[in-house]
Design a protein around this motif. Structure first.
Motif, mmCIF file in Angstrom:
data_model
loop_
_atom_site.group_PDB
_atom_site.id
_atom_site.type_symbol
_atom_site.label_atom_id
_atom_site.label_comp_id
_atom_site.label_asym_id
_atom_site.label_seq_id
_atom_site.Cartn_x
_atom_site.Cartn_y
_atom_site.Cartn_z
ATOM 1 N N TYR A 101 29.617 37.610 15.703
ATOM 2 C CA TYR A 101 29.344 37.027 14.384
ATOM 3 C C TYR A 101 30.624 36.798 13.597
ATOM 4 O O TYR A 101 30.709 35.851 12.803
ATOM 5 N N LEU A 121 32.012 33.557 15.027
ATOM 6 C CA LEU A 121 31.190 32.421 14.594
ATOM 7 C C LEU A 121 31.430 32.095 13.127
ATOM 8 O O LEU A 121 31.545 30.922 12.739
ATOM 9 N N THR A 122 31.480 33.139 12.298
ATOM 10 C CA THR A 122 31.692 32.935 10.863
ATOM 11 C C THR A 122 33.051 32.301 10.599
ATOM 12 O O THR A 122 33.176 31.355 9.811
ATOM 13 N N GLY A 125 33.064 28.650 11.869
ATOM 14 C CA GLY A 125 32.236 27.797 11.023
ATOM 15 C C GLY A 125 32.862 27.523 9.667
ATOM 16 O O GLY A 125 32.839 26.382 9.184
ATOM 17 N N MET A 126 33.443 28.543 9.047
ATOM 18 C CA MET A 126 34.062 28.352 7.742
ATOM 19 C C MET A 126 35.291 27.457 7.829
ATOM 20 O O MET A 126 35.512 26.595 6.962
ATOM 21 N N GLU A 146 35.787 25.092 9.945
ATOM 22 C CA GLU A 146 35.321 23.719 10.153
ATOM 23 C C GLU A 146 34.832 23.098 8.861
ATOM 24 O O GLU A 146 35.138 21.939 8.556
ATOM 25 N N VAL A 147 34.069 23.876 8.087
ATOM 26 C CA VAL A 147 33.548 23.354 6.823
ATOM 27 C C VAL A 147 34.675 23.130 5.824
ATOM 28 O O VAL A 147 34.636 22.183 5.022
ATOM 29 N N ALA A 172 28.473 27.040 6.688
ATOM 30 C CA ALA A 172 28.821 27.640 7.984
ATOM 31 C C ALA A 172 27.786 28.625 8.498
ATOM 32 O O ALA A 172 27.859 29.042 9.658
ATOM 33 N N THR A 199 24.484 28.377 8.954
ATOM 34 C CA THR A 199 23.309 27.912 9.696
ATOM 35 C C THR A 199 23.324 28.343 11.170
ATOM 36 O O THR A 199 22.338 28.901 11.656
ATOM 37 N N PRO A 200 24.397 28.100 11.924
ATOM 38 C CA PRO A 200 24.391 28.587 13.321
ATOM 39 C C PRO A 200 24.341 30.095 13.430
ATOM 40 O O PRO A 200 23.815 30.635 14.408
ATOM 41 N N ILE A 201 24.863 30.804 12.431
ATOM 42 C CA ILE A 201 24.818 32.265 12.450
ATOM 43 C C ILE A 201 23.382 32.742 12.319
ATOM 44 O O ILE A 201 22.958 33.692 12.995
ATOM 45 N N ASP A 209 19.875 24.689 4.462
ATOM 46 C CA ASP A 209 20.340 23.366 4.886
ATOM 47 C C ASP A 209 19.424 22.282 4.331
ATOM 48 O O ASP A 209 18.285 22.127 4.783
#
Length: 330
Positions: free
Chosen positions: A212, A215-216, A219-220, A222-223, A251, A253-255, A324
């Motif tokens: 996690y 992933l976090t 994702g962050m 990328e955003v 970021a 949502t996939p988490i 989302d």
């Protein structure tokens, strides 16, 4: 919103129906004789006849499946009309002639231990993973980021049976900070329950929080490169508001998706965790049933695991509506 939820619920019910048919078919339609498998090597003709009668495998397949489904909603009676008559109230998932217990009673007895492991560990790994990932993203390229990702990489590379035994040796045997793992009902002794569950929680949290955190962070980052984030900064919004209201929300949502799958799978039975720490949960029940070819228990544990996974995914779909705005609700 209502139509969206109805579609998801109907889809989940259909999935459970398909799973029940497949599981039932695997054990009652394949060429192998379920009565012979359940009876074992030391099987007498009398015991074989009793198992055949109790499992009702002398009936057509469609009749067997219909009675199985009816038992889930209305209950059923085994060995009806005999002195050994067994009443199985709804939801009836079968009767184990290996243990002479109803499958639902076995699941009720083992489920609290698995639920304790799953919910306690999931809260820890989610909080630790999110916090670590957020800090790494905000401190990108610093020693904090490198140290955090190094720990995350180590956690993602190790196995529970290694980490669990190491932590047990240090925290239980040497330092004696925690109690030996086990299960006590939280309604009987909440403190003892927490102390005995602490080691499985910490072990799972260390291993899964690593995923996690990565992933976090990914994702962050990328955003943060999106145009609307640069626009928000140009408008003068504070970094705190941008990072937590816009970046983290985009970021997460996939988490949420991964969390739903992990939690659902863990609720279905934390097999390795329960064996490493000798906790009597659903995972041990399922593996013991496989080793003794206890077909009703195998079917019951598989169906219960499917229910947990479907419900977890329904909750994830519901959370999507608030996280989302691109999710279609009609």
């Amino acid at each position: 919103m209502f139509r969206y939820l109805v579609r998801r619920i109907v889809g989940g019910v259909l999935v459970l129906g398909i799973v029940s048919a497949v599981v039932f078919g695997l054990f009652f339609v394949l060429p192998a004789d379920p009565a012979r498998l359940a009876c074992g090597k030391s099987c007498t003709p009398e015991l074989m006849a009793q198992i055949r009668h109790s499992l009702e495998i002398d009936q057509p397949v469609q009749v067997q499946y219909a009675r199985f489904i009816k038992g889930i909603f209305k209950g059923r009676t085994y060995l009806k009309g005999t002195e050994a008559e067994i009443q199985c109230a709804a939801p009836c998932l079968g009767y184990s002639f290996r243990t002479n217990e109803l499958v639902t009673d076995l699941l009720k007895d083992r489920a609290p231990a698995t639920l304790s492991i799953a919910f306690g560990a999931s809260i820890l790994w989610l909080l630790i993973g999110l916090a670590s990932g957020i800090i790494s993203a905000l401190k990108r390229g610093t020693w904090i980021d490198k140290a955090s990702q190094g720990v995350a990489l180590a956690g993602a590379s190790l196995q529970i049976y290694f980490v669990g035994l190491i932590l047990q040796f240090i925290l239980v045997d040497k330092l004696q900070w925690l109690h030996s793992p086990g299960y006590v009902s939280p309604f009987d002794d909440p403190k003892e329950w927490a102390m005995e569950m602490a080691l499985p929680w910490l072990t799972l949290a260390f291993l899964l929080s690593a995923i996690y955190a990565r992933l976090t962070r990914a994702g962050m980052l990328e955003v943060m490169s999106e145009d609307y984030i640069r626009t928000a900064r140009a408008k003068g919004l504070s970094s705190r508001r941008i990072n937590f209201k816009h970046v983290l929300r985009g970021a997460i949502t996939p988490i949420v998706t991964v969390f739903g799958l992990d939690l659902g799978s863990l609720l279905g039975g934390a097999v390795i965790t329960e064996y490493v720490f000798n906790i009597p949960g659903l995972g041990r029940l399922a593996t013991d049933a496989v080793s003794t070819v206890d077909l009703p228990v195998i079917i019951g544990t598989v169906l219960l695991a499917a229910v947990f996974i479907v419900v977890a995914n329904l909750i994830v779909d519901f959370v999507y509506m608030f996280l989302d705005p691109k999710v279609r609700l009609s």
